[in-house]
Structure formats: structure tokens, C-alpha cells
Write a protein that holds these residues in place. Structure first.
Motif, PDB file in Angstrom:
ATOM      1  N   TYR A   1      38.498  44.952  21.710  1.00 26.65           N
ATOM      2  CA  TYR A   1      38.845  44.859  23.209  1.00 26.65           C
ATOM      3  C   TYR A   1      38.915  43.391  23.574  1.00 26.65           C
ATOM      4  O   TYR A   1      38.007  42.763  23.512  1.00 26.65           O
ATOM      5  N   SER A   2      39.811  43.261  24.609  1.00 25.05           N
ATOM      6  CA  SER A   2      40.149  41.835  25.035  1.00 25.05           C
ATOM      7  C   SER A   2      39.487  41.712  26.609  1.00 25.05           C
ATOM      8  O   SER A   2      39.390  42.718  27.190  1.00 25.05           O
ATOM      9  N   ALA A   3      39.077  40.564  26.805  1.00 23.20           N
ATOM     10  CA  ALA A   3      38.496  40.551  28.205  1.00 23.20           C
ATOM     11  C   ALA A   3      38.665  38.722  28.656  1.00 23.20           C
ATOM     12  O   ALA A   3      38.474  37.916  27.625  1.00 23.20           O
ATOM     13  N   ILE A   4      38.906  38.683  29.788  1.00 19.38           N
ATOM     14  CA  ILE A   4      39.006  37.372  30.281  1.00 19.38           C
ATOM     15  C   ILE A   4      38.191  37.127  31.568  1.00 19.38           C
ATOM     16  O   ILE A   4      38.311  38.124  32.309  1.00 19.38           O
ATOM     17  N   GLN A   5      37.566  36.123  31.646  1.00 18.99           N
ATOM     18  CA  GLN A   5      36.615  36.255  32.969  1.00 18.99           C
ATOM     19  C   GLN A   5      36.748  34.812  33.600  1.00 18.99           C
ATOM     20  O   GLN A   5      36.974  33.479  33.064  1.00 18.99           O
ATOM     21  N   LEU A   6      36.696  34.783  35.064  1.00 15.84           N
ATOM     22  CA  LEU A   6      36.596  33.602  35.948  1.00 15.84           C
ATOM     23  C   LEU A   6      35.161  33.673  36.445  1.00 15.84           C
ATOM     24  O   LEU A   6      34.661  34.618  36.987  1.00 15.84           O
ATOM     25  N   GLN A   7      34.246  32.475  35.982  1.00 18.66           N
ATOM     26  CA  GLN A   7      33.091  32.287  36.315  1.00 18.66           C
ATOM     27  C   GLN A   7      32.848  31.229  37.011  1.00 18.66           C
ATOM     28  O   GLN A   7      33.378  30.188  36.836  1.00 18.66           O
ATOM     29  N   ASN A   8      31.817  31.515  37.888  1.00 25.53           N
ATOM     30  CA  ASN A   8      31.322  30.034  38.871  1.00 25.53           C
ATOM     31  C   ASN A   8      29.991  29.839  38.471  1.00 25.53           C
ATOM     32  O   ASN A   8      29.010  30.611  38.581  1.00 25.53           O
ATOM     33  N   PRO A   9      29.805  28.813  37.588  1.00 26.77           N
ATOM     34  CA  PRO A   9      28.485  28.681  36.859  1.00 26.77           C
ATOM     35  C   PRO A   9      27.276  28.493  37.764  1.00 26.77           C
ATOM     36  O   PRO A   9      27.684  27.850  39.062  1.00 26.77           O
ATOM     37  N   GLY A  10      26.225  28.928  37.437  1.00 28.40           N
ATOM     38  CA  GLY A  10      24.955  28.719  38.382  1.00 28.40           C
ATOM     39  C   GLY A  10      24.721  27.384  38.584  1.00 28.40           C
ATOM     40  O   GLY A  10      24.984  26.389  37.710  1.00 28.40           O
ATOM     41  N   GLY A  11      24.228  26.970  39.829  1.00 31.60           N
ATOM     42  CA  GLY A  11      24.078  25.459  40.178  1.00 31.60           C
ATOM     43  C   GLY A  11      25.138  24.594  40.548  1.00 31.60           C
ATOM     44  O   GLY A  11      25.123  23.492  40.787  1.00 31.60           O
ATOM     45  N   SER A  12      26.759  25.240  40.600  1.00 31.28           N
ATOM     46  CA  SER A  12      27.721  24.575  40.868  1.00 31.28           C
ATOM     47  C   SER A  12      27.740  24.069  42.133  1.00 31.28           C
ATOM     48  O   SER A  12      28.362  23.114  42.520  1.00 31.28           O
ATOM     49  N   GLY A  13      26.958  24.719  43.457  1.00 33.56           N
ATOM     50  CA  GLY A  13      27.076  24.366  44.549  1.00 33.56           C
ATOM     51  C   GLY A  13      28.329  24.453  45.209  1.00 33.56           C
ATOM     52  O   GLY A  13      28.628  23.862  46.452  1.00 33.56           O
ATOM     53  N   ARG A  14      29.249  25.373  44.820  1.00 29.61           N
ATOM     54  CA  ARG A  14      30.489  25.666  45.173  1.00 29.61           C
ATOM     55  C   ARG A  14      30.611  27.237  45.371  1.00 29.61           C
ATOM     56  O   ARG A  14      29.875  28.128  44.453  1.00 29.61           O
ATOM     57  N   VAL A  15      31.373  27.685  46.103  1.00 34.07           N
ATOM     58  CA  VAL A  15      31.859  28.964  46.438  1.00 34.07           C
ATOM     59  C   VAL A  15      33.363  29.222  45.896  1.00 34.07           C
ATOM     60  O   VAL A  15      34.173  28.358  46.327  1.00 34.07           O
ATOM     61  N   LEU A  16      33.589  30.108  45.222  1.00 36.88           N
ATOM     62  CA  LEU A  16      35.337  30.311  44.680  1.00 36.88           C
ATOM     63  C   LEU A  16      35.567  31.362  45.539  1.00 36.88           C
ATOM     64  O   LEU A  16      34.978  32.241  45.696  1.00 36.88           O
ATOM     65  N   VAL A  17      36.716  30.885  46.151  1.00 33.40           N
ATOM     66  CA  VAL A  17      37.310  32.032  47.032  1.00 33.40           C
ATOM     67  C   VAL A  17      38.700  32.697  46.170  1.00 33.40           C
ATOM     68  O   VAL A  17      39.674  31.863  46.221  1.00 33.40           O
TER      69      VAL A  17
END
Length: 154
Positions: free
Chosen positions: A31-47
Motif C-alpha cells: 500500500y502506498s502513502a505520502i505524508q506532509l509533516q511539520n517536524p517537531g521543534g520547527s517553530g512554524r505552522v504549516l497552513v
């Protein structure tokens, strides 16, 4: 020029707009999967406002929350200004013997050798340590996913 275009251009010129994507090729029994991750400690919010998903096969894809980092790192987000710095958001992928489990399913479109643009009615906020995943619910299916997002200080 529309207000939306002006807003996107403004984000791009300010170095806050990013894109990245990947294709996970089919593999027998996987099964295939693709992820968009905001790494812990990045200090940013992805919108995140939308994702483009494609598959040459027939499957249902699930889009939702899955915070455990998938094992294969592809790359960080590319600044849409092209000359700007990379983003903190990263694209990851996996092929596994079972579908990637998802908590809080956001969408579950059926795909028949097609492509879709998942436009969210409200922006999805990925705080540090949070991720979303697109995963095929049928084995032996290739999926593509292109993510576009904005990064703001947390």
C-alpha cells in the motif's frame, strides 16, 4: 488580477509559500502513502489549503491525520519564489503491507485512474510535530501527491 492571485503573489514574494510532492510507485502487495509533516521543534505552522492527488489505478484514498513520521524522507518544501530558502515542511513516503492507519479522516475520495484537487473549506493548520497523509486503500496502486502550503511563525 484577483484578490486571491494578489494574496498568493504576496506570500510568494515574502518567501512564505512552499510546494513539494512525490510519486510512490506500485509494488506487489504493498500500500502506498505520502505524508506532509511539520517536524517537531520547527517553530512554524504549516497552513495547508489544498492538495493535488493522482492515481493511474482504481482506489479510494484516505486523507487525514497521521503524526508518526513515515520512514522515507523525500525533501523539504521548495520555496515557490525558487530562489528562496527551503521550507521546514517535509514530504515522506512508504510502501507497507497494510494501509497507513489514519486518525481523523478529512476526505476519502474514490479514484478511477484520475486526479483530484482536495480544496479544503477551511485551512488545515499543521503545528510542529503534526502531519497529514494520503494513503491508498488498495494494494499495488501508484499514487502522486503535490502539496502547497504557507509557513508562519508558531
Amino acid at each position: 488580477m484577483s484578490q486571491v492571485s494578489n494574496l498568493l503573489d504576496k506570500r510568494a514574494f515574502e518567501g512564505r509559500a512552499f510546494m513539494a510532492g512525490y510519486r510512490v510507485a506500485a509494488n506487489t502487495g504493498q500500500y502506498s502513502a505520502i505524508q506532509l509533516q511539520n517536524p517537531g521543534g520547527s517553530g512554524r505552522v504549516l497552513v495547508v489549503r489544498s492538495l493535488w492527488v493522482s492515481s493511474p489505478g482504481n482506489t479510494t484514498v484516505l486523507f487525514g491525520n497521521y503524526d508518526i513520521a513515515l520512514p522515507n524522507l523525500v525533501r523539504r518544501g521548495q520555496n515557490v519564489a525558487l530562489s528562496g530558502p527551503e521550507g521546514v515542511g517535509v514530504i515522506r513516503w512508504e510502501r507497507a503491507a497494510a494501509p497507513t492507519p489514519i486518525a481523523n479522516i478529512i476526505a476519502s475520495p474514490e479514484m478511477a485512474a484520475s486526479e483530484i484537487n482536495l480544496v479544503l473549506s477551511a485551512p488545515l493548520l499543521l503545528y510542529p510535530g503534526i502531519a497529514v497523509v494520503v494513503t491508498a486503500q488498495t494494494p499495488d496502486v501508484t499514487i502522486d501527491c503535490l502539496c502547497a502550503w504557507e509557513e508562519l511563525n508558531a
